[in-house]
Design an enzyme around this catalytic site. Structure first.
Site, PDB file in Angstrom:
ATOM      1  N   CYS A   1       0.993  -1.165   0.005  1.00  0.00           N
ATOM      2  CA  CYS A   1       0.177   0.022   0.176  1.00  0.00           C
ATOM      3  C   CYS A   1       0.616   0.965   0.011  1.00  0.00           C
ATOM      4  CB  CYS A   1      -0.829  -0.034   1.240  1.00  0.00           C
ATOM      5  SG  CYS A   1      -1.819  -1.524   1.491  1.00  0.00           S
TER       6      CYS A   1
ATOM      7  N   CYS B   1     -12.931  -0.355   8.139  1.00  0.00           N
ATOM      8  CA  CYS B   1     -12.172  -0.826   6.824  1.00  0.00           C
ATOM      9  C   CYS B   1     -12.248   0.255   5.707  1.00  0.00           C
ATOM     10  CB  CYS B   1     -12.588  -2.051   6.408  1.00  0.00           C
ATOM     11  SG  CYS B   1     -12.641  -3.475   7.283  1.00  0.00           S
TER      12      CYS B   1
ATOM     13  N   ILE C   1     -13.311  -1.168  -1.210  1.00  0.00           N
ATOM     14  CA  ILE C   1     -12.485  -1.745  -2.446  1.00  0.00           C
ATOM     15  C   ILE C   1     -12.617  -0.416  -3.395  1.00  0.00           C
ATOM     16  CG2 ILE C   1     -12.482  -3.152  -3.976  1.00  0.00           C
ATOM     17  CD1 ILE C   1     -13.327  -5.271  -2.070  1.00  0.00           C
TER      18      ILE C   1
ATOM     19  N   HIS D   1      -9.281   3.393  -1.317  1.00  0.00           N
ATOM     20  CA  HIS D   1      -8.203   3.034  -1.074  1.00  0.00           C
ATOM     21  C   HIS D   1      -7.700   2.192  -2.259  1.00  0.00           C
ATOM     22  CE1 HIS D   1      -4.112   1.705   0.361  1.00  0.00           C
ATOM     23  NE2 HIS D   1      -4.678   0.689   1.255  1.00  0.00           N
TER      24      HIS D   1
END
Lengths: 106, 385
Positions: free
Chosen positions: B85, B208, B211, B334
């Site tokens: 990442c 979280c 996606i 992200h």
């Protein structure tokens, strides 16, 4: 009774679990140590959304096990995941070809 | 070593961009950055492009070289960088070094990821490749799971509460709501966060990031040339790049990321500043607990006090240090390879007084990018020129 193989590195002196070379410094050789398979659950998680290869097994627990001899291992922990508690005593139950050592509540 | 400036930035919106392919998004962000910089494309001498899983999730490798072709820049050196990442942050640092060391005068830096075309189980598996397969991930541990293990330890060791951790999500979703580039544009309540679906106990869905698809880019040049192109150049004051433990079991303490600590100390030293001098931060909130840990590792708050800091409002927009005014990874999205460069995009807007959630009078900004469970980190300090 399944065994857990450890290695005491001749170069850096650290204890690690089953690898072809020392994971900390890369040295080969060192001393084979047979580990008791006993330890405590330092932390754990319950995987509910699993990667494709293990999807059928979810939910399952994966823990950080602090072995009695001083090394730490990341491993599956069997048994009802919701009943696991921090610091709980665990022992090696089996070694699975795909996911490696599996521990169970002691 | 020459001083380096950022003279143009660009970003696609982040989200499920169904009709946009991976190359297309990278090209779009690069073109926007170029247009803003007013640098003619024939002056660009190199491209550094961050990407993590293009081969696996978008069936596309060789990205940097293909993108320079589609930008009409065929011939220049093109490098794809990977560091999980932190892929984008690594691309940015290499671009900075290329100019600082006098290799190039004009460099294009970008980052891109296309994640929404693959099923969730496949994305989960692809993200897990950032961990050590034979030494840890073969157990079936996932990234949410790894941070679940970390979160549980941070709570046990420091008394960090579920509510404090949840407040990171509330803060970031609230900020993302005002960010036109953000994937999630809706505030959430603490109740919604702590009752959201369990992903990897104790990590829940709203702990979280989503996606995401997206790309971001920046144009760099020597500071001494910057004012030929823009009235508001942003100066790179310092960068750092470090590695850390590859697995949880080899870490002496999973509640801290040595890579973040080391990379930030390198960046602070180069910039000649202390953590207290930082006004605004875009840090790597890959999970809510990761934001709390990063604020501690970056030296913004003492170890174990990151939870209290968010609860007290010290990391809010008007707080002691504004953390993730863009909405962070959790709300902005992200797209893995793009994130490091998207952080630069937001901070450049902040230092030009053009941000959606503007931090008033921001002078010193910091970007923190982290790969895996801390195996690699980059930190960048920016200031007004």
């Amino acid at each position: 009774m399944p065994a857990l193989a450890g290695r005491r590195c001749a170069e850096c002196g650290r204890l690690s679990v089953a690898a072809s070379a020392c994971p900390f410094c890369g040295a080969v050789g060192g001393q084979s140590v047979e580990l008791s398979g006993r330890g405590r659950l330092q932390s754990f998680t319950i995987i509910r959304i699993a990667p494709a290869r293990y999807a059928a097994e979810a939910p399952y627990a994966v823990g950080l096990v602090a072995l009695d001899e001083g090394a730490t291992i990341t491993a599956r922990v069997s048994g009802a995941p919701e009943s696991l508690t921090l610091g709980q005593a665990v022992t090696l139950a089996s070694v699975d070809a795909r996911c490696g050592p599996v521990f169970q509540p002691a | 070593m020459r001083d380096v400036a950022i003279i143009g930035v660009g970003s696609t919106p982040f989200g499920k961009l169904e009709r946009q392919g991976i190359v297309e998004m990278a090209v779009a962000a690069c073109r926007d950055a170029l247009a803003e910089s007013r640098v003619p494309r024939e002056k660009i001498q190199a491209l550094y492009l961050g990407n993590f899983a293009g081969e696996r999730l978008a069936s596309q490798g060789s990205l940097a070289a293909i993108v320079v072709n589609r930008l009409g820049m065929s011939g220049i050196p093109a490098t794809k960088t990977e560091g999980a990442c932190a892929s984008g942050g690594i691309a940015f640092r290499l671009g900075v070094l290329g100019i600082a060391l006098g290799l190039y005068d004009f460099v294009l830096v970008g980052g891109v990821e296309k994640m929404s075309s693959a099923p969730t189980a496949e994305v989960t598996a692809a993200l897990a490749t950032a961990g050590d397969e034979t030494a840890e991930m073969r157990t079936g541990l996932t990234f949410p799971g790894a941070f679940g293990i970390i979160m549980r330890e941070h709570m046990a060791r420091y008394g960090t509460t579920r509510a404090q951790i949840g407040l990171v999500s509330v803060k970031n979703h609230g900020l993302g709501a005002a960010n036109p580039k953000a994937q999630f544009r809706k505030p959430v309540t603490l109740d919604e966060v702590v009752s959201s679906r369990l992903v990897a106990d104790p990590i829940r869905l709203f702990d979280c990031p989503p996606i995401s698809d997206g790309a971001a880019a920046a144009v760099l040049c020597p500071l001494e040339m910057a004012r030929d192109f823009t009235a508001k150049p942003v100066r790179v004051l310092g960068t750092g790049h470090a590695t850390g433990p590859a697995t949880l079991w080899e870490s002496a303490d999973v509640t801290t990321m040595p890579a973040t600590v080391r990379a930030s100390r390198e960046a602070y030293a180069a910039a000649k500043i202390a953590p207290a001098d930082v006004d605004v931060v875009e840090l790597h909130d890959c999970f809510t607990i990761a934001e709390i840990i990063a604020t501690e590792d970056l030296g913004l708050f003492p170890k174990g006090k990151g939870g209290a800091a968010v609860e007290e409002g010290w990391t809010a927009l008007g707080g002691k240090v504004a953390v993730n005014p863009s909405g962070g990874l959790i709300s902005k999205g992200h797209p893995v390879g793009a994130t490091g460069v998207a952080q630069i995009y937001e901070l450049v807007r902040q230092l030009r007084d053009e941000a959606a959630n503007q931090v008033r009078g921001a002078e010193i900004a910091l970007a923190h990018n982290l790969g895996g469970t801390g195996v690699v980190s980059t930190v960048t300090v920016l200031g007004r020129a």
